[in-house]
Scaffold this active site. Structure first.
Site, PDB file in Angstrom:
ATOM      1  N   GLU A 521       0.843  -1.210   0.000  1.00  0.00           N
ATOM      2  CA  GLU A 521       0.000   0.000   0.000  1.00  0.00           C
ATOM      3  C   GLU A 521       0.874   1.254   0.000  1.00  0.00           C
ATOM      4  O   GLU A 521       0.580   2.225  -0.695  1.00  0.00           O
ATOM      5  CB  GLU A 521      -0.947   0.008   1.201  1.00  0.00           C
ATOM      6  CG  GLU A 521      -1.923  -1.167   1.261  1.00  0.00           C
ATOM      7  CD  GLU A 521      -2.713  -1.425  -0.021  1.00  0.00           C
ATOM      8  OE1 GLU A 521      -2.845  -0.494  -0.841  1.00  0.00           O
ATOM      9  OE2 GLU A 521      -3.172  -2.557  -0.221  1.00  0.00           O
ATOM     10  N   ASP A 585       3.614  -4.708  -5.329  1.00  0.00           N
ATOM     11  CA  ASP A 585       3.973  -6.010  -4.759  1.00  0.00           C
ATOM     12  C   ASP A 585       5.485  -6.114  -4.564  1.00  0.00           C
ATOM     13  O   ASP A 585       5.959  -6.533  -3.501  1.00  0.00           O
ATOM     14  CB  ASP A 585       3.529  -7.151  -5.695  1.00  0.00           C
ATOM     15  CG  ASP A 585       2.050  -7.507  -5.534  1.00  0.00           C
ATOM     16  OD1 ASP A 585       1.447  -7.147  -4.507  1.00  0.00           O
ATOM     17  OD2 ASP A 585       1.503  -8.158  -6.448  1.00  0.00           O
TER      18      ASP A 585
HETATM   19 ZN   LIG Z   1      -2.699  -2.780  -4.627  1.00  0.00          ZN
END
Ligand SMILES: [Zn+2]
Length: 683
Positions: A521, A585
């Site tokens: 995030e 990621d």
């Molecule tokens: Zn995401």
């Protein structure tokens, strides 16, 4: 936002999934450890296919339930939470129990939804007032007024266009109204335009679905077929004018702040003033005409076709958007196309599940209060906050150390990181739904009145100071998101429960899993989309030209890597669509790894269950993603979902982390390694 339109710029951690399994409420949530060796398949070489090594056991133990299109760790936890909420709702639905006002609200909504006999007895009757009003429409003003009323009551997106409010991308301190592209019944614009056999077959099935649904509404076959042809014509024209999902990732392509007069000039055939008065914001002067090309095409279609055509098109979409709330015949037809055909799901979910989901959607923070009281101790909030702060410090260290970024851009990036707000668990102030009139004997009325409440809440934000305490998803949602215009990260309570966050375990899997989510995030603030917003949430370029070019070069490495992956059959991952998530990621896992190393630097870490601490970090990360997905759902996902398939959300990362190859002693040239010069790294 579900009612008005998808928040275009919210970036979630996972594809929202749901449920399945045995049918009984859960009094408490079951415990699954944060790293479970039996979920692994140790017959697989981790250097060849790490996802299969970390998740092969889970995949075998967890076949996809018939009412699901995919099944993964997130979906299974969400399902357990739904079963738990089901029990809480059964108690709340009992009028003879001592109910708090909040329990009475969610309980009455749930009871009305569960009254299937009554709902079946009504057939399509709940649609009659809206259909009668549509039949009486005499001119374009009447059409705009009718649309406003339906959008207000929850039938959005597919009713010609979508409407809502959003933060002004050029001045994030305020909300403005926004008109978005919409009007389609198939999942994506490409479904109308692509000429491959699968797309053609999907269109044919959709055509049949339109006819069958209209026949349920009482049309004879010939009339229904005529409407079907008209619907396909109109939707194909709208689809052509709609931006692709990749184009929509560019915030400049979906933000066009205009004066009302400019909008009226752009799309003159639509009666905007009547519409704005209808949705309750008659004084609107400024809007985001999100996709001007769409609005222009919508207007020329409106002009080109007689009013009678639009009434037929809208009649279809009204029933299509409401079918799942009607009697069983409508529910089955809706399921047959939208779930069985489009996603490969075999069976309709039990009634209780659908009702839990609707309470969750319509009264989410009321349900959330009851959920959090039982399941989210304050210590967990503190523990998560500590991990968030460690990972933020790693991000700042990373920025300072970047060789490719100039000091000016670094300064702006550090400001943005420092300004990012963290929201953990649940809102400080709960949304008050007490003004919604909820009746135990009027399910469709409850759905409509909840939607009116939600529309009023969203449009009510226009012109008022921003409430930075608001959440876009309730605490019982297994997901997390970053909002670039708020510049905040949000971690609902449900994403901080085992097996995702397991305080009982050693630190390594927790940092790999939840640390990876937090880093993900945070990195969204600096992905190809997020980087275009500044510390205050304004769409503003704070990069030097040289630094922006360096960023793009590094991001291309990631999108090229993912585009080379196959999703299903001959369908590739669209690395341009998944770029933001893939960058998040990768950056997220790198930051989590460093934070874990930092947090445990003065400890002597020992192997557990035959895995070294480093191996546990990587397996802990991979085990958030263990999933099975039906081929139809994978096909849909590749077209529409900004997240790569779970397998690549694991294997695509480890190939770029030399720490992984070391942890598993992979030989150079093994599939899960890359030569150093080929490694992708953005953050
Ligand atoms: Zn995401």
């Amino acid at each position: 936002m579900r009612r008005l339109s998808l928040p275009l710029l919210l970036v979630c951690f996972g594809a929202l999934a749901a449920d399945a399994g045995r049918d009984a409420p859960l009094a408490t949530l079951p415990y699954t450890p944060g790293l479970e060796p039996s979920f692994m398949d140790k017959t697989v070489d981790p250097c060849v296919d790490f996802y299969a090594y970390a998740c092969g056991g889970w995949q075998r133990q967890n076949p996809i339930p018939p009412d699901q299109s995919s099944w993964g760790v997130y979906g299974k936890l969400q399902d357990e939470i739904q079963r738990h909420l089901w029990g809480l709702l059964q108690t709340a639905a009992d009028p003879s129990s001592a109910r708090s006002p909040v329990q009475a609200q969610i309980g009455d909504y749930f009871a009305a939804c569960m009254d299937e006999a009554r709902i079946d007895g009504l057939g399509s009757k709940p649609l009659e007032p809206a259909l009668a009003a549509l039949a009486k429409v005499k001119d374009r003003k009447g059409l705009a007024a009718w649309l406003a009323e339906q959008h207000d009551a929850g039938s959005t997106d597919e009713l010609l266009f979508a409407f809502g409010s959003e933060q002004d991308a050029l001045d994030a301190t305020r909300f403005i109204a926004a008109a978005y592209a919409g009007g389609l019944g198939l999942p994506d614009r490409a479904d109308y335009l692509d000429q491959d056999p699968k797309s053609k077959e999907l269109r044919e099935k959709y055509r049949e679905h339109v006819v069958r649904t209209l026949q349920l509404l009482g049309d004879d076959a010939a009339t229904a077929r005529k409407t079907r042809d008209l619907v396909m014509d109109i939707e194909t024209a709208l689809a052509k004018a709609t931006l692709t999902r990749v184009e929509r990732r560019d915030p400049y392509k979906v933000f066009h702040r205009v004066q009302l007069a400019e909008l009226e000039k752009l799309a003159p055939a639509f009666e905007w003033k009547t519409y704005l008065a209808g949705v309750g914001i008659p004084d609107t002067q400024v809007l985001n005409a999100s996709q001007p090309g769409f609005l222009k095409a919508m207007s020329s279609e409106l002009k080109r076709r007689p009013l009678a055509d639009w009434k037929r098109y809208l009649r279809w979409h009204l029933v299509n958007s409401q079918a799942r709330y009607l009697s069983r015949a409508f529910v089955d037809e809706d399921f047959d196309f939208n779930h069985r055909t489009v996603q490969g799901t075999e069976a309709l979910s039990a009634r209780w599940k659908r009702c839990v989901r609707w309470v969750d959607r319509d009264l989410g923070e009321a349900l959330g209060q009851v959920f959090v009281q039982k399941n989210f101790p304050p210590e967990l909030k503190q523990k998560t906050l500590q991990m968030v702060q460690q990972i933020e410090r790693e991000m700042e260290a990373d920025i300072r150390g970047l060789e490719w970024m100039s000091p000016e851009t670094k300064q702006r990036a550090l400001e943005k990181s420092a300004a990012m707000a963290n929201k953990i668990g649940y809102p400080d102030r709960w949304r008050d739904y007490s003004s919604i009139k909820l009746a135990r004997d009027d399910f469709q009325g409850n759905v409509g009145r909840s939607a009116v409440f939600e529309t009023a809440r969203q449009l009510g934000r226009i012109g008022k100071p921003i409430d930075r305490g608001e959440w876009e998803i309730p605490p019982q949602t297994v997901n997390a998101y970053y909002s670039p215009t708020m510049n905040d990260m949000n971690f609902p309570a449900a994403v901080l429960l085992p097996p995702l966050f397991d305080p009982k375990m050693d630190a390594a899997p927790g940092y790999g899993n939840t640390g990876g989510t937090i880093g993900h995030e945070l990195t969204h603030g600096f992905d190809d989309q997020g980087r275009q917003f500044d510390a205050k949430g304004n769409l503003k370029d704070w990069w030097t030209k040289q630094d922006a070019a360096e960023f793009s070069r590094r991001a291309s490495c990631v999108s090229d890597q993912y585009s080379s992956y196959i999703a299903v059959d001959d369908v590739h991952v669209n690395g341009k669509l998944t770029l933001g998530e893939d960058v998040a990621d990768l950056g997220g896992l790198i930051l989590a790894y460093r934070a874990w190393r930092g947090a445990t630097s003065n400890q002597r870490l020992m192997p557990v269950d035959g895995l070294t601490p480093d191996q546990r970090f990587f397996v802990g990360n991979a085990q958030w993603a263990c999933s099975n997905i039906r081929p139809e759902a994978m096909r849909l996902r590749a077209r529409t979902n900004p997240h790569s398939p779970p397998k690549y959300r694991v294997n695509g990362l480890v190939v770029n982390m030399p720490e992984f190859g070391q942890a598993f002693s992979c030989k150079p040239g093994a599939p899960m390694t890359k030569p150093p010069e080929k490694v992708c790294k953005v953050w």
